[in-house]
Design a protein around this motif. Structure first.
Motif, short mmCIF file in Angstrom:
data_model
loop_
_atom_site.label_atom_id
_atom_site.label_comp_id
_atom_site.label_asym_id
_atom_site.label_seq_id
_atom_site.Cartn_x
_atom_site.Cartn_y
_atom_site.Cartn_z
N PHE A 86 -5.40 0.37 6.76
CA PHE A 86 -5.30 0.05 5.33
C PHE A 86 -6.12 -1.19 4.98
O PHE A 86 -6.04 -1.70 3.86
CB PHE A 86 -3.83 -0.15 4.93
N THR A 133 0.86 -1.18 0.00
CA THR A 133 0.00 0.00 0.00
C THR A 133 0.90 1.24 0.00
O THR A 133 1.76 1.36 0.87
CB THR A 133 -0.89 0.04 1.26
N ASP A 134 0.71 2.09 -0.98
CA ASP A 134 1.42 3.36 -1.02
C ASP A 134 0.74 4.27 0.00
O ASP A 134 -0.44 4.61 -0.13
CB ASP A 134 1.30 3.93 -2.43
N ARG A 135 1.47 4.62 1.07
CA ARG A 135 0.82 5.36 2.16
C ARG A 135 0.29 6.72 1.70
O ARG A 135 -0.71 7.20 2.22
CB ARG A 135 1.80 5.58 3.31
N THR A 156 -0.93 7.61 -1.35
CA THR A 156 -2.14 7.58 -2.18
C THR A 156 -3.16 6.57 -1.69
O THR A 156 -4.29 6.55 -2.16
CB THR A 156 -1.76 7.18 -3.62
N GLN A 157 -2.73 5.69 -0.75
CA GLN A 157 -3.55 4.58 -0.26
C GLN A 157 -3.87 3.58 -1.36
O GLN A 157 -4.77 2.75 -1.24
CB GLN A 157 -4.88 5.10 0.34
N ARG A 158 -3.13 3.64 -2.47
CA ARG A 158 -3.34 2.71 -3.57
C ARG A 158 -2.55 1.44 -3.33
O ARG A 158 -1.46 1.48 -2.76
CB ARG A 158 -2.84 3.35 -4.86
N GLU A 159 -3.06 0.30 -3.80
CA GLU A 159 -2.25 -0.92 -3.72
C GLU A 159 -1.44 -1.06 -5.01
O GLU A 159 -1.97 -0.85 -6.11
CB GLU A 159 -3.13 -2.14 -3.51
N VAL A 160 -0.16 -1.38 -4.86
CA VAL A 160 0.75 -1.49 -6.00
C VAL A 160 1.40 -2.87 -5.96
O VAL A 160 1.65 -3.41 -4.88
CB VAL A 160 1.86 -0.40 -5.91
N GLU A 161 1.67 -3.44 -7.14
CA GLU A 161 2.37 -4.72 -7.19
C GLU A 161 3.75 -4.53 -7.79
O GLU A 161 3.92 -3.77 -8.76
CB GLU A 161 1.56 -5.73 -8.04
#
Ligand SMILES: Cc1cc2nc3c(=O)[nH]c(=O)nc-3n(C[C@H](O)[C@H](O)[C@H](O)COP(=O)(O)OP(=O)(O)OC[C@H]3O[C@@H](n4cnc5c(N)ncnc54)[C@H](O)[C@@H]3O)c2cc1C
Ligand code: SF4
Length: 565
Positions: free
Chosen positions: A442, A276-278, A280-285
Motif C-alpha cells: 500500500f 487504506t480501504d483494502r 478499493t485501495q483508496r485512502e480515507v480519513e
C-alpha cells in the motif's frame, strides 16, 4: 474525504481495542472502531471438531495459499486449515528485519485479533514486577503500583472469567477466580517431582470458563482452543467485547481498513486517522475528538512512527525520542522433554484437556533476594503432557515405518515437555523503526525490527535446562533432550515496550494513564506501554490497563478536557 466525526476512533479490535470500544460505547460515546482485516465469523471461519484426515490438506491448509502474498511465512498453530475461512491472518503487509535480527511477527488481522486463538494464561503482575528497578537497580519502574491497578485486575478477571486457585505466592498476586480446570493424573506426578526439587507446580490462571459466566457457556473441553472456540467458552473479543459494544448501538465498525497514520490539526493534536480501504485501495480519513491506538504493541508504534508532520517530524508524540525503543519479548523454548516410563502401558485417553495451560511453574527464582541467581528478575515454565489429539512428540523419538508408528502409539500417554517464559530486559539495541527504503504493497514504509536476546534471558534459559534435568530425575522420568536454542524472537507474541509509559515526559511516550505526554487526545491501549515484561503473560493486564485508561478518558470527557463531537 471526511466521512463523519466521532467522539472516539479506536484502531484495532483485539484484546486492547475491543475492551476500549466496549467501555466507551457503554458510556454513551459514539465510537468508530477500525480493523485492518475482515470480520471474523466463527460459524463460517472455524472448522472445529474434525479430525485432520477429514480436512482436504490434513490440517496444514492449501500449500499454495501464500503463493502471491508479500509475506509468505506461515504462522504456527493458530493459522491452520481449521481457521482458513476468511483471510484471517496478515500476509499482505510485509515487514523487515535489520541484519542479524530474526523477528517472527505473527499477525491476526481479523476482528478480535490474536485473542481469538490465544493460550489464555492470565496471571496478575505484582509489585515485584512494577518496582523491579528499585529491587535490582536495573531499568525503570512502572509508573503504577499494585494497589493502584489491583481493582482493574479484578474488573478484568470478573469480566473475562479466569479459572485458578488462591496460592499466596510473592510474585503472583491472587485474583477473583472461577473454579480451576481439573488436573490430570500426569499433573499430580509432575507436581510430586517438582516439590522434591523445590519448584512450585500449580494451577495456572486460565481465562477459560470452567462454569457458565456472564451469559457465556462453560467449556465442554473439546480441546480446539488454539483454533478458536465456536461457543465462546474462553475470553475473546469476538465473543465478549465486540458484541457488548455493538449492543449499545454506539459503534461503527469498519473492516478491511488498514490505518496508516494519525492525522493532526494545526496545533499538532490528533484529529483522526487515515486508512487504506483494502477493497478499493483508496485512502480515507476519519475524524474524532480522541484517538485510541490498540493495533498491538509494535504496530501501534509503526502507525505513530508513520504519523510525521511539521509538529512531529520523527513521529507523533515522540518528543522523548522513546517511540519504538525498549522492545522486549518473552524468550520461549523447550528446556526439556522426555517421558514417564511408569505410564507405559496405560490406556491413551484424550486427557490433554482443552489444549490449555492447566498448570504452570510460576516464578520461583530471586524471590527472597533479587540477586540470588546469576540473572536478575525471573522466569516461569509451562510443563505439559497427556494425550493430545496429535502426538506432538513424534519428532522427539527416532524411527521409521511401522516400528516408528507403533513406538509413537506405545509412548502416547507418557511424554512430558516444557516451555520456558523468560522476560528479556530493555536494551538500547532492541527497538523498531521504519525501513528507510522498503514499503508495503500500500506504499506504507515497513516496520523494521532490531532485536537480539540478551545475556540475562540466556542465563535463565540455561538455568531452566538444568532444572528440567533435575525434574525428570525427581519424577522418575527419562529425559530425551532439550531444544538446542531458544525459539525465534517474536514467537511468544508477548512483545512489550516501544511506547512505554512513565511519569517523565523526557523518558516515556505516555503518562501513567496511557495518554501520550505530547498529544493529550491520543491514548494507547495495548502492551506497547509496558516498560518491561514479567514472567507472566500480557493479555489480561492489557485488558485491565485498557479499562483503567478508558475510565480516565471518560473522566476527562466529564471534566470537559475532551469535548463530544
Ligand atoms: C497461539 C497464541 C497463544 C497465546 N497465548 C497467550 C496466553 O496464554 N496468555 C496471554 O496473555 N497472551 C497469549 N497470547 C497473546 C495474546 O493473544 C495477545 O497478547 C493479545 O491478543 C494482544 O492483544 P492486542 O489487542 O494488543 O493485539 P491483537 O490481538 O493483535 O489485535 C490488534 C488488532 O488491531 C488490528 N490492526 C493491526 N494493525 C492495524 C492497522 N494498521 N490498522 C487497523 N487495524 C489494525 C488487527 O486487525 C487486530 O484486530 C497468545 C497468542 C497466540 C496467537
Ligand atoms: S476446549 Fe472449551 S474453550 Fe476450548 S474450544 Fe473447546 S469449548 Fe471452547
Amino acid at each position: 474525504m471526511p466521512v463523519k466525526k466521532f467522539d472516539v476512533v479506536v484502531v484495532g479490535t483485539g484484546a486492547g481495542g475491543g475492551t476500549a470500544m466496549k467501555m466507551l460505547c457503554e458510556a454513551g460515546l459514539r465510537v468508530c472502531a477500525i480493523n485492518s482485516g475482515p470480520r471474523l465469523e466463527p460459524a463460517k471461519d472455524y472448522r472445529l471438531h474434525r479430525q485432520v484426515y477429514d480436512l482436504k490438506y490434513r490440517g496444514f491448509g492449501d500449500p499454495l495459499r501464500l503463493q502471491d502474498k508479500a509475506h509468505q511465512e506461515p504462522y504456527s498453530v493458530e493459522e491452520s486449515e481449521y481457521s482458513e475461512g476468511h483471510d484471517l491472518f496478515e500476509h499482505d503487509v510485509a515487514y523487515s528485519n535489520a541484519p542479524g535480527t530474526d523477528w517472527y511477527w505473527k499477525r491476526c488481522k481479523a476482528t478480535g485479533g490474536k485473542a481469538n486463538f490465544w493460550g489464555r494464561s492470565s496471571a496478575r503482575f505484582g509489585d515485584i514486577d512494577f518496582k523491579a528497578a528499585d529491587l535490582d537497580g536495573f531499568g525503570e519502574n512502572w509508573p503504577v503500583d499494585y494497589a493502584e491497578i489491583a481493582p482493574w485486575f479484578s474488573k478484568a478477571e470478573r469480566y473475562m472469567g479466569v479459572a485458578s486457585t488462591v496460592q499466596n505466592r510473592p510474585s503472583n498476586p491472587d485474583g477473583d477466580y472461577l473454579p480451576p480446570i481439573p488436573w490430570r493424573c500426569i499433573d499430580y506426578m509432575i507436581q510430586k517431582g517438582a516439590e522434591k526439587i523445590g519448584v512450585p507446580y500449580l494451577p495456572d490462571r486460565c481465562a477459560q470458563l470452567t462454569v457458565a459466566h456472564n451469559g457465556h457457556p462453560a467449556c465442554h473441553y473439546c480441546g480446539n482452543c488454539s483454533r478458536g472456540c465456536d461457543v465462546g467458552a474462553f475470553f475473546s473479543p469476538t465473543w465478549f467485547t465486540i458484541p457488548d459494544a455493538e449492543a449499545t448501538k454506539n459503534l461503527t465498525l469498519l473492516t478491511n481498513a488498514l490505518v496508516r497514520c494519525v492525522l493532526v490539526d494545526e496545533n499538532g493534536l490528533a484529529k483522526g486517522v487515515a486508512y487504506t480501504d483494502r477493497a478499493t485501495q483508496r485512502e480515507v480519513e476519519i475524524y474524532a475528538e480522541v484517538v485510541v491506538l490498540a493495533a498491538s504493541c509494535v504496530e501501534t508504534a509503526h502507525i505513530m512512527l508513520n504519523s510525521k508532520s511539521r509538529h512531529w517530524p520523527s513521529g507523533i508524540a515522540n518528543s522523548s525520542g522513546q517511540l519504538g525503543r525498549n522492545l522486549c519479548d518473552h524468550l520461549y523454548g523447550g528446556p526439556g522433554f522426555g517421558h514417564l516410563p511408569q505410564l507405559l502401558g496405560q490406556p491413551a485417553t484424550p486427557d490433554n484437556i482443552a489444549d490449555s495451560t492447566v498448570a504452570w511453574m510460576p516464578r520461583w527464582q530471586n524471590l527472597r533476594n533479587p540477586r540470588e541467581e546469576k540473572f536478575i528478575r525471573g522466569y516461569s515454565v509451562y510443563v505439559g503432557g497427556g494425550c493430545g489429539e496429535f502426538p506432538g512428540y513424534y519428532n522427539q523419538i527416532e524411527g521409521f515405518g511401522s516400528e516408528y508408528k507403533s513406538n509413537i502409539r506405545r509412548y502416547y500417554p507418557t511424554p512430558v515437555g516444557a516451555l520456558i517464559q523468560a522476560p528479556s530486559l530493555p536494551s538500547p539495541t532492541n527497538f523498531v523503526d521504519t525501513d528507510p527504503v522498503k514499503k508495503d504493497i500500500f506504499g506504507i514504509p515497513q516496520l523494521r525490527f532490531h532485536f537480539q536476546w540478551g545475556e540475562n534471558e540466556l542465563l535463565m534459559w540455561e538455568h531452566s535446562k538444568l532444572m528440567m534435568i533435575d525434574l525428570f530425575k525427581a519424577m522418575g522420568g527419562e529425559m530425551w533432550g532439550a531444544d538446542s536454542e531458544p525459539n525465534r524472537p517474536g514467537t511468544s507474541l508477548h512483545e512489550t515496550g516501544v511506547c512505554r509509559f512513565g511519569a517523565n515526559p523526557k523518558t516515556s511516550v505516555t503518562n501513567k494513564w496511557a495518554q501520550t505526554h505530547d498529544v493529550p487526545n491520543l491514548y494507547i491501549c495495548d502492551a506497547s506501554i509496558f516498560p518491561s515484561p514479567t514472567d507472566k503473560t500480557t493479555t489480561m493486564p492489557i485488558v485491565a490497563f485498557a479499562m483503567r485508561t478508558c475510565d480516565h478518558m471518560l473522566g476527562n470527557f466529564g471534566k470537559g478536557v475532551h469535548r463530544r463531537a
